[in-house]
Structure formats: structure tokens, C-alpha cells
Design an enzyme around this catalytic site. Sequence first.
Site, PDB file in Angstrom:
ATOM      1  N   LEU A  98       0.832  -1.213   0.000  1.00  0.00           N
ATOM      2  CA  LEU A  98       0.000   0.000   0.000  1.00  0.00           C
ATOM      3  C   LEU A  98       0.860   1.254   0.000  1.00  0.00           C
ATOM      4  CD1 LEU A  98      -2.627  -1.044   2.681  1.00  0.00           C
ATOM      5  CD2 LEU A  98      -3.032  -0.826   0.238  1.00  0.00           C
ATOM      6  N   GLY A 114       9.240   6.156   6.184  1.00  0.00           N
ATOM      7  CA  GLY A 114      10.502   6.067   6.879  1.00  0.00           C
ATOM      8  C   GLY A 114      10.607   4.808   7.732  1.00  0.00           C
ATOM      9  N   GLY A 164       8.816   1.802   7.533  1.00  0.00           N
ATOM     10  CA  GLY A 164       8.586   0.468   7.002  1.00  0.00           C
ATOM     11  C   GLY A 164       7.542   0.441   5.903  1.00  0.00           C
ATOM     12  N   LYS A 165       7.336  -0.760   5.396  1.00  0.00           N
ATOM     13  CA  LYS A 165       6.373  -0.924   4.309  1.00  0.00           C
ATOM     14  C   LYS A 165       5.007  -1.313   4.858  1.00  0.00           C
ATOM     15  CE  LYS A 165       9.675  -2.361   0.789  1.00  0.00           C
ATOM     16  NZ  LYS A 165      10.119  -3.446  -0.075  1.00  0.00           N
ATOM     17  N   VAL A 166       3.964  -0.907   4.157  1.00  0.00           N
ATOM     18  CA  VAL A 166       2.609  -1.241   4.584  1.00  0.00           C
ATOM     19  C   VAL A 166       1.945  -2.119   3.523  1.00  0.00           C
ATOM     20  CG1 VAL A 166       0.387  -0.345   5.354  1.00  0.00           C
ATOM     21  CG2 VAL A 166       2.461   0.980   5.746  1.00  0.00           C
ATOM     22  N   LYS A 223       1.812  -3.163   8.833  1.00  0.00           N
ATOM     23  CA  LYS A 223       3.022  -2.383   8.673  1.00  0.00           C
ATOM     24  C   LYS A 223       4.200  -3.199   9.171  1.00  0.00           C
ATOM     25  CE  LYS A 223       4.543   2.274   9.545  1.00  0.00           C
ATOM     26  NZ  LYS A 223       4.106   3.528  10.139  1.00  0.00           N
ATOM     27  N   ASP A 283       3.467  13.766  13.820  1.00  0.00           N
ATOM     28  CA  ASP A 283       3.666  13.741  12.374  1.00  0.00           C
ATOM     29  C   ASP A 283       2.340  13.901  11.636  1.00  0.00           C
ATOM     30  OD1 ASP A 283       5.095  13.749  10.054  1.00  0.00           O
ATOM     31  OD2 ASP A 283       5.441  11.583   9.999  1.00  0.00           O
TER      32      ASP A 283
END
Length: 666
Positions: free
Chosen positions: A364, A368, A370-372, A387, A483
Site C-alpha cells: 500500500l 521512513g 517500514g512498508k505497509v 506495517k 507527524d
Amino acid sequence: MLLTPFLHLLVLLSLSIIIQPCYAQSFIFNGFKSNPTNLTLNCGANITENGILHLTNFTARSIGRGFYSDPIRFKNPNTNNSLSFSTAFVFSITPRYKKLGGHGLAFTISPTKDMIGAQPSEFLGLFNVSSNKNISNHIFAVEFDTVKDFDVWDINDNHVGVDVNRMRSINSTRAGYFIDGNSTKNELCLTSGRKIQAWIDYDGEKHEINVTLSVFSKKPITPIISIPLDLSEVFQDFMYVGFSASTGRIVSNHYIYGWTFNMSGKSESLDLDHLATLQTFYKTDDKVDDKGDDRGDKVLVIKFLGSLLLVLLAALVIIVGRVYVKKFKNIDVVDDWEIDVGPHTFCYKELKDATKSFHDKGLLGFGGSGKVYKGVLPDSGSEIAVKRISRDSKQGPKEFVSEISTVGRLRHRNLVQLLGWCRWKGEFFLVYDFMANGSLEKYIHNNAKMILSWEQRFKIINGVSNGLVYLHEGWEQTVLHRDIKAGNVLLDSEWNGRLGDFGLAKLYDHGSNATTTKVVGTLGYLAPELTRTGKPTTSSDVYAFGALLLEVVCGRKPIEMKASPEELILVDWVWDKLHEGALLKVVDSRLNGKFDEVEVTMVLKLGLMCSNDEPSLRPTMRQVITYLEGKVPLPKVFAPSCDGSEKSGFVVKFDDDAPLLEIVKI
Ligand SMILES: *[C@@H]1O[C@H](CO)[C@@H](O)[C@H](O)[C@H]1NC(C)=O
Ligand SMILES: *[C@@H]1O[C@H](CO)[C@@H](O)[C@H](O)[C@H]1NC(C)=O
Ligand SMILES: *[C@@H]1O[C@H](CO)[C@@H](O)[C@H](O)[C@H]1NC(C)=O
Ligand SMILES: *[C@@H]1O[C@H](CO)[C@@H](O)[C@H](O)[C@H]1NC(C)=O
Ligand SMILES: *[C@@H]1O[C@H](CO)[C@@H](O)[C@H](O)[C@H]1NC(C)=O
Ligand SMILES: *[C@@H]1O[C@H](CO)[C@@H](O)[C@H](O)[C@H]1NC(C)=O
Ligand SMILES: *[C@@H]1O[C@H](CO)[C@@H](O)[C@H](O)[C@H]1NC(C)=O
Ligand SMILES: *[C@@H]1O[C@H](CO)[C@@H](O)[C@H](O)[C@H]1NC(C)=O
Ligand SMILES: *[C@@H]1O[C@H](CO)[C@@H](O)[C@H](O)[C@H]1NC(C)=O
Ligand SMILES: *[C@@H]1O[C@H](CO)[C@@H](O)[C@H](O)[C@H]1NC(C)=O
């Protein structure tokens, strides 16, 4: 002829019999097996085979109700006073994920049995956003609520509350019970799956209501709620009595085992041992968290083997089995601190299957940390986002887990729910609700495939502000998001804005965009003091929220590198236009002028207030929502008589008592 007076008398007599009001009404259900006809079920409610009223199952955002079919007289027609009543019932709540219940059930007295238009989640199937607080609801309820909803001022995620015409309780208290002769309240976890008996007694003369709880058959002397309350205005002559329960995104089974109701005296207590037990627990399609319920296991054992000895044996096997499993999994040490954290722990295999071995097709996005990946849980078919965080955090796993246990218990409809987590070979996996429409970022910038209307944008802004107030004020601890940006605002299938990634910014540097290695955040959303002090605060979150407001209205990034120099910094550009008296020129041109000018102006000015360089002069998120809701008019913004060349030197004064925005040139 002689008969006529006699006939008259007869007619009079029979009339008086008809007129004679009959208030006395009582009933008792020791289980619902044989007599579901005098119970009206609606929405998802059903009666289990062994006679338990099953209000909701694990269907998300569902409602279930069971009401006594006939109306009951609640008012004395001669005096207009409300009549006393007394009721007792036995219920249990078993959540999908251990300790994470959603949402709760309510004993209800209402003019109707169906409450058309009522919503699930925090409204428990009783009200909706517009009917909440309306005195013409004529609804009295006692809620057993397992979610702390900030919107309705819930005190915690395990409480009992008395509600009249609205979800904000008149009085509420932690769920618990007293044992006679001891004045210390015993804590009671509503989502434990235990049978809990509740008594509700109303005295129509003294105008007093008591709510008493226990896990035993005998009624304790001391109620947990005892407050003065006059229900004369609430009750109509005839009302229906029953139960309403609802689920939200987090789901629970809500069950009623037995119920007694009495208008003419105290209700008899129910005998817990003589009520049915949840034998159908595993017979439904509902998957139950296998770790979460040994009790269910035992019930099965009793059912099939009927021997206490074997139960003990089974327990022994379970214990031995667990120890064995623990040893077996030793590479992935299960420490004590992992056992008691709030959200569900998933096993790695479950997540691997759900995401098809973390296949790139399901990717998806990545940031910064990790990947989702998108995934579908094989058990329930529910969609999740996983995640995957590679382990290079400075914080140890212990802090990580304790952080998750806090964040995982945060629940608000404008936050992306953290459903659980998993730790495997030094990697962490966080499991979230899947957000069907992805991130807001996709929709508001130049290359967007689809343009959001002003109504959609305004709804998103409102949602995010509510989520952020909850983070700042709604929890025991202040949670700083750190954030906030369009990329972290996610949109569910109904286009509600939900803040994602909250709290985790504390743990992980969202490295790539940060201006310095120490400061967490994204350029353009970073409050100026952060670069000096490096210390995030609620008002640095407010600063970022201000940048987001402007971004959503203008359809532009806070810092647009490709823009002309005067448009480079969005805040400055909006200030310029405000001074020129051409504020609406900044509005996203792709809206083609289709927007509410009053709302747009308000949001832009609010964005400027939040983007003040001086932290103490920014409004709090609590103030922000009062402006957005239009409860308080926005302070006037006075353009200073200056040539506009020193835009960064303005100080905006924000005075709480006499809201007046003053811009002073320094
Ligand atoms: C429900 O109705 C059945 C049959 O009409 C009757 O036998 C039973 O007593 C009623 N139960 C209650 C609690 O009213
Ligand atoms: C769960 O409840 C929904 C309605 O809320 C219903 O349609 C569905 O059939 C129920 N499922 C089971 C297994 O009872
Ligand atoms: C209610 O339960 C009965 C059996 O107890 C079942 O046949 C029926 O389909 C259920 N209804 C719903 C809506 O789940
Ligand atoms: C009771 O209240 C109703 C509606 O408010 C009113 O019409 C009626 O006259 C009242 N009756 C008495 C006895 O006060
Ligand atoms: C809210 O509930 C009221 C009655 O309880 C109903 O008339 C109304 O249509 C509902 N509103 C929405 C938006 O569903
Ligand atoms: C309360 O509900 C009634 C009937 O549904 C409606 O006429 C009235 O406008 C509502 N009042 C408010 C303040 O929403
Ligand atoms: C509920 O009522 C009790 C007794 O009147 C009071 O002490 C308590 O503060 C009230 N709690 C809330 C949340 O209003
Ligand atoms: C009263 O109950 C509390 C909480 O369960 C318990 O710790 C305490 O020992 C009890 N006191 C007595 C005198 O039984
Ligand atoms: C409520 O509880 C108090 C304290 O135990 C008791 O004195 C009172 O009579 C009770 N009221 C009702 C309506 O049961
Ligand atoms: C209702 O109260 C009356 C009077 O106290 C009592 O005789 C009767 O058993 C009660 N009925 C129920 C169902 O609790």
C-alpha cells in the site's frame, strides 16, 4: 322497566373495571428458549438454541435489540407521576480481541421498539448524531459501555452509566460490585465473558435510581450508582422495555441470559446457576481468539465428557501445552510484559497468510519506518493493513510493546485503529484497520486522480480535529502525534478522515523528511520552535494541523518547491492574500468556486492562527473544534497597516476570554 337501573349499574360497573388502571405488570424470563414470542427482536439479534438472547455477533457496526413485545404503563394517569420499576438481568460480553470490547449494551425504556435511524458504535443503537440530546427522544437507558468515547464524555472503557435522551451519561462509574459488609468496590471487567447480574431500581416517589452489579445471584446491598433522578418528563404513559447493543469497528458478542421486570415491587434476583451457559460459543461461525478464552474450552469439555476430572486434566494439558509452546518459541521469547498488553497479538503465520507472504502486489505504501501491506485475515475475511517495521529502533522491545499497549487501547472513530501486533525474529508488525480510500494526500495535490468536494474536505478536517483532541485530552496521558500531515490522514470507506500512525512517531524517526536527525516530523509541518528545542508539545501538533488546514483548502503542499517565490511558503502566501483582502483567491481552483465561503474563510483563518510562530499564541485543539463546530465565532483578524514586507514578523495574540485576534508588527 324495573331492570333499567340495574342495567345502568351493570354498565357503570363494567366501565369502572375497564377504566380501572392496571399498572401492575411483571414478568420473568429464566432464559428465552420457550417464549420468544413475547420478545420482539430486531436488527441482528437472535435467540440461541439454548435460550440466550444474542444481541450482536462479530459483525462490525451492527445493532441488536430485544424488547418486551407489549408496552408497559409507566405513568400514573391521575397524578402524572412516573411509576416505580425494578428490573434485574444477567448479561455477558465476549469481545473479538481480548480486552478490546466494542461497544456495549444498554437496558432501555423507550416509546418505540425499533428506534429507526439510530446508529451503532457509541450510540448503542439508541440515538444518532442528530437525535442525540433531543428531549423528544423520551429514552431512558443504563449503559454498559466497553469503549471510552471522547465525544460522549465517557469516563473510561469499562463503565456503567445512566443516560436520559443522550449518550452523555448523567452519572457514570467504573464497572464493579460490592460485597455486603465490605465498602471497597471490587473491580469488574465487563468484557471478561463472565455472567454479570445487574439490578436497576427506580423509586417514582422519591425520584431516585439505583444500579447494582454483581457476579453472584444474590443482590448486594450497596448499589454502584445511586442518584436522584426524576423521570416524569421522560416517561410517556406507555413505554417499551428491553435491550439494545451495538458494535463498532471493534466487535463483541453481547448476550442476555435472563431477565425479570416488575412494576409492583422489587424484581426477584436471577439464579446464575440456573441460567443457560454459552454452549454455542464455538458453534457459531464466529471465531474466538483462541488465547482469550479458556472458559470456552472448558465448556466444551464439560459438554462432551461431562467430567470434572477431565476438566482438570484438560487444564493441565493446556498449561503443559503452553509451557511447551513457550519453550518451543523460545527464539521469540515471550516475556511477562508481553502477556498483558492491550491489543491482540497476531502470530506471524497469520499475517504471512493474510498478506500472501508480503507480496509486492499488496503493497500500500512505504515510509521512513517500514512498508505497509494490505491483507485479508483468513478467519474472518476482514481487511487489514500490516506495517512491517525493520528493527533498527533505538528503543528496546520492552518500550515498544508498552507503547503499543497504550496506543492500542486508544479508540476513536477518527483514528486508524491499531488492531494488534506481532514480533518475529527481530521484526515488528503492526496490524491496523484497512482504510478503503487510502491517504488524503492522494486527493488534494496537483496530480490527484479525483478531486474532493468542499463538503468532503470539511468533513475530513472536522474528523481529524476530533481525533487530535482525543489524542491530546481524551486519554490518561497526552499522546502527541508528532507527524500530522496529509499523508497520515487516511480515509475510510465513508470518507471520514482518520489519523494514522499516531504515537508511533515517538518511537521511530520518519527519517527521510526530517530536517535534522533529532527532530521528528515533516518539513512544512514542523513548528519553528521544534528545530530550536527539539521538544514536541501539543502546540507543535497544532502547528502541523494548521498547515494541514491550509493544505486542504488550497490543494497545495505547505512548501511547494516549484511555486513562484512569493507562493513558496503556503502560510505566508495565505497571509499575503488575507492582507490584500483577497483571501478566497487561495482556495483550490479545482473546486471551481463550489464551496461555502463562510466555512472556507473560517478554516483559512483558523489555519493561520494555528500556524503562529509563537507556540503560546496558538489555540488548543479543544478551542479549534469549538470554532469548527461554529459554537464560538472565530475571533476577528485585523490586517495590520503595513506594507506586507515583514510577514514573518507578525505576532498574533490569542485571548481566550475575549476572543480577539490582534496582529502586532514587531
Ligand atoms: C410469554 O408468552 C408465553 C406464551 O404466550 C407465556 O406462556 C409466557 O408466560 C410469557 N412469558 C412472559 C415472561 O411474559
Ligand atoms: C450476525 O449478525 C448479523 C446482523 O447483525 C446477521 O446478519 C448474521 O446472520 C449474524 N451471524 C451469525 C453467525 O449469527
Ligand atoms: C436465528 O437463529 C435460528 C436458529 O436458532 C436460525 O435458524 C436463524 O437463521 C437465525 N437468524 C439470524 C438472523 O441469524
Ligand atoms: C398529565 O400530563 C398531560 C400532558 O402533559 C396533560 O395533558 C394532563 O392534563 C396531565 N394530567 C394531570 C392529572 O395532571
Ligand atoms: C436520527 O434519528 C431520528 C429518530 O430517532 C430519525 O428520525 C432520523 O431520521 C435519524 N437521522 C439520521 C440521519 O439517520
Ligand atoms: C427533536 O426531535 C423532534 C422530533 O423528531 C424534532 O421535531 C425537533 O426538531 C428535534 N429538535 C432538535 C433540537 O433537533
Ligand atoms: C455520580 O454521582 C455520585 C453521587 O451523587 C457523585 O459522587 C459522582 O461524582 C457522580 N459521578 C459523575 C461522573 O457524575
Ligand atoms: C474488601 O474487599 C477488598 C477488595 O476485594 C479486599 O481487598 C478486602 O480484603 C476486603 N476486606 C474485608 C474486610 O473483607
Ligand atoms: C438505593 O440504594 C440506597 C442505598 O442502599 C437505598 O437506601 C435506597 O432505598 C435504594 N433505592 C431504591 C430505589 O432502590
Ligand atoms: C413483583 O413484585 C411483587 C411484590 O413485591 C412480588 O410479589 C412479585 O413476585 C414480583 N414479581 C417478579 C416477577 O419479580
